[in-house]
Design a protein around this motif. Sequence first.
Motif, PDB file in Angstrom:
ATOM      1  N   VAL A 181       0.840  -1.202   0.000  1.00 23.06           N
ATOM      2  CA  VAL A 181       0.000   0.000   0.000  1.00 23.06           C
ATOM      3  C   VAL A 181       0.874   1.251   0.000  1.00 23.06           C
ATOM      4  O   VAL A 181       0.552   2.255  -0.667  1.00 23.06           O
ATOM      5  N   MET A 182       1.984   1.213   0.717  1.00 23.10           N
ATOM      6  CA  MET A 182       2.908   2.351   0.712  1.00 23.10           C
ATOM      7  C   MET A 182       3.445   2.605  -0.696  1.00 23.10           C
ATOM      8  O   MET A 182       3.549   3.757  -1.135  1.00 23.10           O
ATOM      9  N   LEU A 183       3.765   1.526  -1.408  1.00 25.25           N
ATOM     10  CA  LEU A 183       4.237   1.690  -2.784  1.00 25.25           C
ATOM     11  C   LEU A 183       3.155   2.314  -3.662  1.00 25.25           C
ATOM     12  O   LEU A 183       3.456   3.068  -4.594  1.00 25.25           O
ATOM     13  N   ALA A 184       1.886   2.004  -3.366  1.00 26.93           N
ATOM     14  CA  ALA A 184       0.782   2.541  -4.155  1.00 26.93           C
ATOM     15  C   ALA A 184       0.609   4.043  -3.972  1.00 26.93           C
ATOM     16  O   ALA A 184      -0.039   4.700  -4.797  1.00 26.93           O
ATOM     17  N   THR A 185       1.165   4.613  -2.886  1.00 28.82           N
ATOM     18  CA  THR A 185       1.032   6.051  -2.663  1.00 28.82           C
ATOM     19  C   THR A 185       2.062   6.864  -3.448  1.00 28.82           C
ATOM     20  O   THR A 185       1.976   8.097  -3.479  1.00 28.82           O
ATOM     21  N   VAL A 186       3.031   6.201  -4.065  1.00 28.28           N
ATOM     22  CA  VAL A 186       4.036   6.908  -4.857  1.00 28.28           C
ATOM     23  C   VAL A 186       3.365   7.488  -6.104  1.00 28.28           C
ATOM     24  O   VAL A 186       2.612   6.808  -6.801  1.00 28.28           O
ATOM     25  N   TYR A 197       6.528  11.237  -2.810  1.00 25.14           N
ATOM     26  CA  TYR A 197       7.588  10.214  -2.746  1.00 25.14           C
ATOM     27  C   TYR A 197       8.210   9.880  -4.111  1.00 25.14           C
ATOM     28  O   TYR A 197       8.514   8.723  -4.396  1.00 25.14           O
ATOM     29  N   THR A 198       8.403  10.869  -4.939  1.00 26.13           N
ATOM     30  CA  THR A 198       8.997  10.623  -6.261  1.00 26.13           C
ATOM     31  C   THR A 198      10.487  10.924  -6.283  1.00 26.13           C
ATOM     32  O   THR A 198      11.169  10.549  -7.243  1.00 26.13           O
ATOM     33  N   PHE A 199      11.001  11.629  -5.263  1.00 26.24           N
ATOM     34  CA  PHE A 199      12.425  11.974  -5.169  1.00 26.24           C
ATOM     35  C   PHE A 199      12.927  12.699  -6.415  1.00 26.24           C
ATOM     36  O   PHE A 199      14.053  12.510  -6.858  1.00 26.24           O
ATOM     37  N   GLN A 205       6.005  10.127 -11.098  1.00 30.21           N
ATOM     38  CA  GLN A 205       4.751  10.840 -10.870  1.00 30.21           C
ATOM     39  C   GLN A 205       3.553  10.026 -11.346  1.00 30.21           C
ATOM     40  O   GLN A 205       2.429  10.248 -10.906  1.00 30.21           O
ATOM     41  N   GLU A 206       3.791   9.091 -12.256  1.00 27.96           N
ATOM     42  CA  GLU A 206       2.722   8.214 -12.745  1.00 27.96           C
ATOM     43  C   GLU A 206       2.464   7.047 -11.795  1.00 27.96           C
ATOM     44  O   GLU A 206       1.509   6.285 -11.991  1.00 27.96           O
ATOM     45  N   GLY A 449      -3.921  -0.768  -3.440  1.00 24.73           N
ATOM     46  CA  GLY A 449      -3.709   0.337  -2.513  1.00 24.73           C
ATOM     47  C   GLY A 449      -4.401   1.616  -2.944  1.00 24.73           C
ATOM     48  O   GLY A 449      -4.958   2.352  -2.115  1.00 24.73           O
ATOM     49  N   ASP A 450      -4.386   1.904  -4.242  1.00 28.47           N
ATOM     50  CA  ASP A 450      -5.041   3.117  -4.731  1.00 28.47           C
ATOM     51  C   ASP A 450      -6.547   3.044  -4.504  1.00 28.47           C
ATOM     52  O   ASP A 450      -7.163   4.033  -4.090  1.00 28.47           O
ATOM     53  N   ASP A 451      -7.154   1.871  -4.777  1.00 31.28           N
ATOM     54  CA  ASP A 451      -8.593   1.721  -4.523  1.00 31.28           C
ATOM     55  C   ASP A 451      -8.904   1.884  -3.044  1.00 31.28           C
ATOM     56  O   ASP A 451      -9.919   2.485  -2.683  1.00 31.28           O
ATOM     57  N   LEU A 452      -8.043   1.341  -2.187  1.00 40.66           N
ATOM     58  CA  LEU A 452      -8.256   1.462  -0.749  1.00 40.66           C
ATOM     59  C   LEU A 452      -8.253   2.929  -0.329  1.00 40.66           C
ATOM     60  O   LEU A 452      -9.161   3.395   0.385  1.00 40.66           O
TER      61      LEU A 452
END
Length: 512
Positions: A181-186, A197-199, A205-206, A449-452
């Motif tokens: 889920v954390m990865l889905a927030t990138v 979180y794109t650094f 950004q996508e 994660g995005d749906d959540l």
Amino acid sequence: MPSMIAFNIVDGFIAALTPTNIALALVGCLLGTLIGVLPGIGPITGVAILFPITLTLGLNDAATLILLASVYYGSQYGGSTTSILLNVPGEASSVVTTLDGYQMARQGRAGQALAISAIGSFIAGTGSVLGLMMFGPPLSSVTTEFQSPEKFMVVLLAFATVSSLAGKSIFKGLLAVVFGVMLATVGTDLQTGVVRYTFGELKLQEGMDFVIVAIGLFAVSEVLTLLEDTVRGEAVVFQKAERIWVTWKEFMFSLGAIIRGTAIGFFVGLLPGTGASVAGFMSYGLEKRISDTDGTFGDGDIRGVAAPESANNAAAGGSLVPLLTLGIPGSGTTAVLLGILISMGIRPGSGNVFSETPELIWTLIASMYLGNLILLLLNFPLVKLFVKILEIPPWFLMPMILIISYIGVYSVNNSGLDITIMTLFGVLGFIFRKLDVPLAPILMGLILGDDLEQNFRRSLVASRGQYTTFVDGWLNIVLLIMALGVLFLPQILSRVRGTNINDEFADAGAEV
């Protein structure tokens, strides 16, 4: 409704029985079977690697799904081959097959074991497709009534189920889901436009590309694991299959186990977050209690092969029902398929895919009938060839896997960053394997994660910040109780019995 289903399936067969689609189904079945035969290279890896290749080839959506679904089904067939011949499961769902299959091989009955595995898989696969055809449209119609709070709870249920089953520790399973889920927030937040979180990398950004993460976590980390085993000198002893047929008496003796395994596998596949591994264990355990009157299970009983192999393939078909209706993957492979559907502009769970894209869905279902027949015909004459393929030396096999993985990832965007990300996740996946952290929940967390997050925030906006909206209504309460139940009930029951639930699976693994 029956007449509409009949009409749609006829249209699906007309579309599936074109020369191009038949050829793709044949290629997918063959590749899937080879993927299942090679230890460690599971269906997740195969589907994840092949998807970018389909983009490079310019295949349309229907052709892409036919090819990848054939790979998915084929890997379920192929995974039994090494389980029976070498006592090495081709994938997790084939672990139970080793209990009796390898004993049959040691007794010179490898041919019968391989044959009943193929026959049982064909019957179960066909039965599960029939179930998908009958139960899919009604369930898809019901899901159109789900609002944001219900969708949030459904995703939560899927995460809870995966966490409790995918590994030896609930904590590690939850940790894997949270990491996904954390990865889905990138990427860029869809509601606020904030970049997270794109650094400084524009491409991120996508968001994180699930194909890159999947190939890194599963393919690259598997190569690293194989490399470690090779350095340690852990060689595998090969067995040869002499006869690949079963007698009519052997078939009838196994028929009950096949039918029961098909039923158990399909209904286990319907449960969000479960998988073929669970279906195999459940089917074998039930069959042993029902049929093992002479204590022959574990010593080469043909029913001990027929039951789990039927359940594995039926679960593969059953898992497509929650995938297509609720948008909830039942395994790591269906998580990849979900991501592919979303990339095609199809969002299962947000609408009735059976009515919105009938030509695509029913063509896919019809191709599964075709794929099951192709797989049955392939598995009989190619058994000895599969054994030869397993003799490929590791020094040649591992570089080929890496080359295919890197070419497939680079061909999507021609980006060096994708290669770097895949490599990093490969190393991370290897470390997680050493720590017994399950990988499939990470991928599911990334996909869902995005749906959540979006359904959570939409629910709060619609209710003006009232968190009680998630327990407002009987359906939400039922989903919450189910999530808590699948997460904690197995541990509670094991404590009541005075045993650890994971010890039962460990004992089964020790027998293998």
